[in-house]
Design a protein around this motif. Structure first.
Motif, PDB file in Angstrom:
ATOM      1  N   ALA A  35       1.054  -1.557   0.046  1.00  0.00           N
ATOM      2  CA  ALA A  35       0.053   0.066  -0.355  1.00  0.00           C
ATOM      3  C   ALA A  35       0.820   1.100  -0.230  1.00  0.00           C
ATOM      4  N   PHE A  36       1.960   1.451   1.062  1.00  0.00           N
ATOM      5  CA  PHE A  36       2.654   2.538   0.837  1.00  0.00           C
ATOM      6  C   PHE A  36       3.487   3.148  -0.573  1.00  0.00           C
ATOM      7  N   ARG A  37       3.463   1.937  -1.537  1.00  0.00           N
ATOM      8  CA  ARG A  37       3.359   2.587  -3.222  1.00  0.00           C
ATOM      9  C   ARG A  37       3.045   3.428  -3.673  1.00  0.00           C
ATOM     10  N   ARG A  38       1.878   3.847  -3.180  1.00  0.00           N
ATOM     11  CA  ARG A  38       1.097   5.499  -3.284  1.00  0.00           C
ATOM     12  C   ARG A  38       1.139   6.143  -2.571  1.00  0.00           C
ATOM     13  N   LEU A  39       2.229   6.408  -1.975  1.00  0.00           N
ATOM     14  CA  LEU A  39       3.381   7.618  -1.561  1.00  0.00           C
ATOM     15  C   LEU A  39       4.237   8.194  -2.478  1.00  0.00           C
ATOM     16  N   GLY A  40       3.915   6.930  -3.417  1.00  0.00           N
ATOM     17  CA  GLY A  40       5.491   7.607  -4.126  1.00  0.00           C
ATOM     18  C   GLY A  40       6.881   8.289  -3.940  1.00  0.00           C
ATOM     19  N   PRO A  41       7.503   8.104  -4.375  1.00  0.00           N
ATOM     20  CA  PRO A  41      10.090   8.082  -4.427  1.00  0.00           C
ATOM     21  C   PRO A  41       9.491   8.724  -3.273  1.00  0.00           C
ATOM     22  N   ASP A  42       8.883  10.782  -3.729  1.00  0.00           N
ATOM     23  CA  ASP A  42       9.128  11.905  -3.104  1.00  0.00           C
ATOM     24  C   ASP A  42       8.706  12.400  -1.667  1.00  0.00           C
ATOM     25  N   PHE A  43       8.134  10.908  -0.438  1.00  0.00           N
ATOM     26  CA  PHE A  43       7.605  11.144   0.560  1.00  0.00           C
ATOM     27  C   PHE A  43       8.963  10.669   1.265  1.00  0.00           C
ATOM     28  N   ALA A  44       8.769  11.551   2.375  1.00  0.00           N
ATOM     29  CA  ALA A  44       9.807  11.593   3.160  1.00  0.00           C
ATOM     30  C   ALA A  44       9.543  10.632   4.050  1.00  0.00           C
ATOM     31  N   GLY A  45       7.995  10.642   5.247  1.00  0.00           N
ATOM     32  CA  GLY A  45       8.385  10.482   6.186  1.00  0.00           C
ATOM     33  C   GLY A  45       8.526   8.766   6.920  1.00  0.00           C
ATOM     34  N   ILE A  46       7.744   8.333   7.974  1.00  0.00           N
ATOM     35  CA  ILE A  46       8.234   7.328   8.168  1.00  0.00           C
ATOM     36  C   ILE A  46       7.103   6.205   7.576  1.00  0.00           C
ATOM     37  N   THR A  47       6.886   5.490   7.558  1.00  0.00           N
ATOM     38  CA  THR A  47       6.040   4.026   6.850  1.00  0.00           C
ATOM     39  C   THR A  47       6.465   2.643   7.588  1.00  0.00           C
ATOM     40  N   VAL A  48       5.539   2.274   8.672  1.00  0.00           N
ATOM     41  CA  VAL A  48       5.456   1.010   9.450  1.00  0.00           C
ATOM     42  C   VAL A  48       4.631   0.468   8.975  1.00  0.00           C
ATOM     43  N   THR A  49       4.900  -0.566   8.929  1.00  0.00           N
ATOM     44  CA  THR A  49       4.084  -2.104   8.536  1.00  0.00           C
ATOM     45  C   THR A  49       3.569  -3.360   9.651  1.00  0.00           C
ATOM     46  N   GLY A  50       1.924  -2.568   9.549  1.00  0.00           N
ATOM     47  CA  GLY A  50       1.547  -4.139  10.887  1.00  0.00           C
ATOM     48  C   GLY A  50      -0.021  -3.119  11.454  1.00  0.00           C
ATOM     49  N   ALA A  51      -0.872  -3.426  12.758  1.00  0.00           N
ATOM     50  CA  ALA A  51      -1.954  -3.025  12.945  1.00  0.00           C
ATOM     51  C   ALA A  51      -1.909  -1.879  13.345  1.00  0.00           C
ATOM     52  N   GLY A  52      -2.981  -1.022  13.420  1.00  0.00           N
ATOM     53  CA  GLY A  52      -2.866  -0.133  13.963  1.00  0.00           C
ATOM     54  C   GLY A  52      -3.096  -0.368  15.331  1.00  0.00           C
ATOM     55  N   PHE A  53      -3.486  -0.278  15.617  1.00  0.00           N
ATOM     56  CA  PHE A  53      -4.247  -0.918  17.130  1.00  0.00           C
ATOM     57  C   PHE A  53      -2.913  -1.534  17.986  1.00  0.00           C
ATOM     58  N   ASP A  54      -1.873  -1.897  17.538  1.00  0.00           N
ATOM     59  CA  ASP A  54      -0.862  -2.987  17.990  1.00  0.00           C
ATOM     60  C   ASP A  54       0.389  -1.174  18.881  1.00  0.00           C
ATOM     61  N   GLY A  55       0.217  -1.924  19.998  1.00  0.00           N
ATOM     62  CA  GLY A  55       1.091  -0.505  20.746  1.00  0.00           C
ATOM     63  C   GLY A  55       2.651  -0.575  20.176  1.00  0.00           C
ATOM     64  N   GLU A  56       2.466  -0.952  19.734  1.00  0.00           N
ATOM     65  CA  GLU A  56       4.343  -1.421  19.701  1.00  0.00           C
ATOM     66  C   GLU A  56       4.840  -1.417  17.894  1.00  0.00           C
ATOM     67  N   VAL A  57       3.586  -0.709  16.769  1.00  0.00           N
ATOM     68  CA  VAL A  57       3.872  -0.371  15.513  1.00  0.00           C
ATOM     69  C   VAL A  57       3.329   0.688  16.057  1.00  0.00           C
ATOM     70  N   LEU A  58       2.513   1.442  17.133  1.00  0.00           N
ATOM     71  CA  LEU A  58       2.384   2.893  16.567  1.00  0.00           C
ATOM     72  C   LEU A  58       3.539   3.543  17.385  1.00  0.00           C
ATOM     73  N   ARG A  59       4.392   3.034  18.457  1.00  0.00           N
ATOM     74  CA  ARG A  59       5.484   3.563  18.849  1.00  0.00           C
ATOM     75  C   ARG A  59       6.693   3.710  18.112  1.00  0.00           C
ATOM     76  N   GLN A  60       6.636   2.837  16.816  1.00  0.00           N
ATOM     77  CA  GLN A  60       7.789   2.756  15.745  1.00  0.00           C
ATOM     78  C   GLN A  60       6.688   4.071  14.839  1.00  0.00           C
ATOM     79  N   ALA A  61       6.171   4.261  14.636  1.00  0.00           N
ATOM     80  CA  ALA A  61       5.462   4.694  14.070  1.00  0.00           C
ATOM     81  C   ALA A  61       5.554   6.689  14.001  1.00  0.00           C
ATOM     82  N   GLY A  62       6.210   6.629  16.630  1.00  0.00           N
ATOM     83  CA  GLY A  62       6.421   8.043  16.999  1.00  0.00           C
ATOM     84  C   GLY A  62       5.377   8.172  17.649  1.00  0.00           C
TER      85      GLY A  62
END
Length: 221
Positions: A35-62
């Motif tokens: 799904a992150f392909r939609r962001l394109g090559p110019d996206f400078a942010g963070i991408t995290v693969t996982g469930a958004g209701f997982d606390g550890e995944v959320l921490r990885q996303a800041g």
């Protein structure tokens, strides 16, 4: 600001680019790495693969330094669980969730989580474009509850205080268009000839507000 977005569909990716263009840092979470392909090559942010209701995944996303969190995946349950987790566990002050079921949206709004009920809002907007009825609607909120409409006012209201009109119709004036310029009303504002009056209403009072405003004030001019 640092904003965490759960869901990298069309809404999530568009939101990410809009935020990044405004100078904010962005992290996007999605269970599907493709799904992150939609962001394109110019996206400078963070991408995290996982469930958004997982606390550890959320921490990885800041999430612990996040100023805002948006849950815009395709699942109502995932969106609301992650939104509550962001607010109640991680203390994020600005949280919003995309909800397809309007009935659920109303419940979550009462819990203090702003929601965008996508299907209901879109259907309502389409209906009003296809079958216009009554007043000219300028704005409708995402929950399809509150709208701003132009309310034609009887000529006998001219010269009377605007607050008297508000009391008579039982609704607040959002703004006036006077001489082609938007104007915010004050306690001393008087209705003038040519004023276009825009009021905040809900669907249940739309008709009565229009009827009262279109009639002369009680007691005549």
């Amino acid at each position: 600001m640092h904003v965490v977005i759960m869901g990298c569909g069309r809404v999530g990716s568009t939101l990410a680019h809009s935020l990044e263009a405004r100078g904010h840092s962005v992290a996007v979470i999605d269970q599907d790495a493709d799904a992150f392909r939609r962001l394109g090559p110019d996206f400078a942010g963070i991408t995290v693969t996982g469930a958004g209701f997982d606390g550890e995944v959320l921490r990885q996303a800041g999430i612990e330094r996040a100023d805002a969190f948006a849950a815009v995946s395709s699942g109502d349950n995932s969106n609301i669980i992650s939104a509550r987790l962001a607010r109640e566990t991680f203390g994020v002050s600005r949280v919003a969730a995309r909800i397809y079921d309007q009935r659920r949206a109303q419940v979550y709004e009462r819990l203090g989580i702003p929601t965008v009920a996508t299907v209901r809002w879109t259907a309502d907007r389409m209906l009003r474009h296809l079958v216009p009825e009554g007043n000219v609607e300028i704005f409708r909120d995402p929950t399809s509850t509150v709208s701003i409409i132009e309310v034609p006012v009887h000529k006998d209201w001219i010269g009377r205080p605007l607050r008297q009109l508000e009391q008579a119709v039982g609704a607040r004036v959002a703004y006036l268009n006077r001489f082609g310029i938007g104007t915010l009303p004050t306690a001393s504002t008087v209705v003038q000839e040519g004023d276009q009056v825009y009021m905040l209403v809900t669907d249940d009072i739309n008709g009565p507000v229009t009827s009262v405003a279109a009639a002369p004030p009680e007691g005549g001019h």
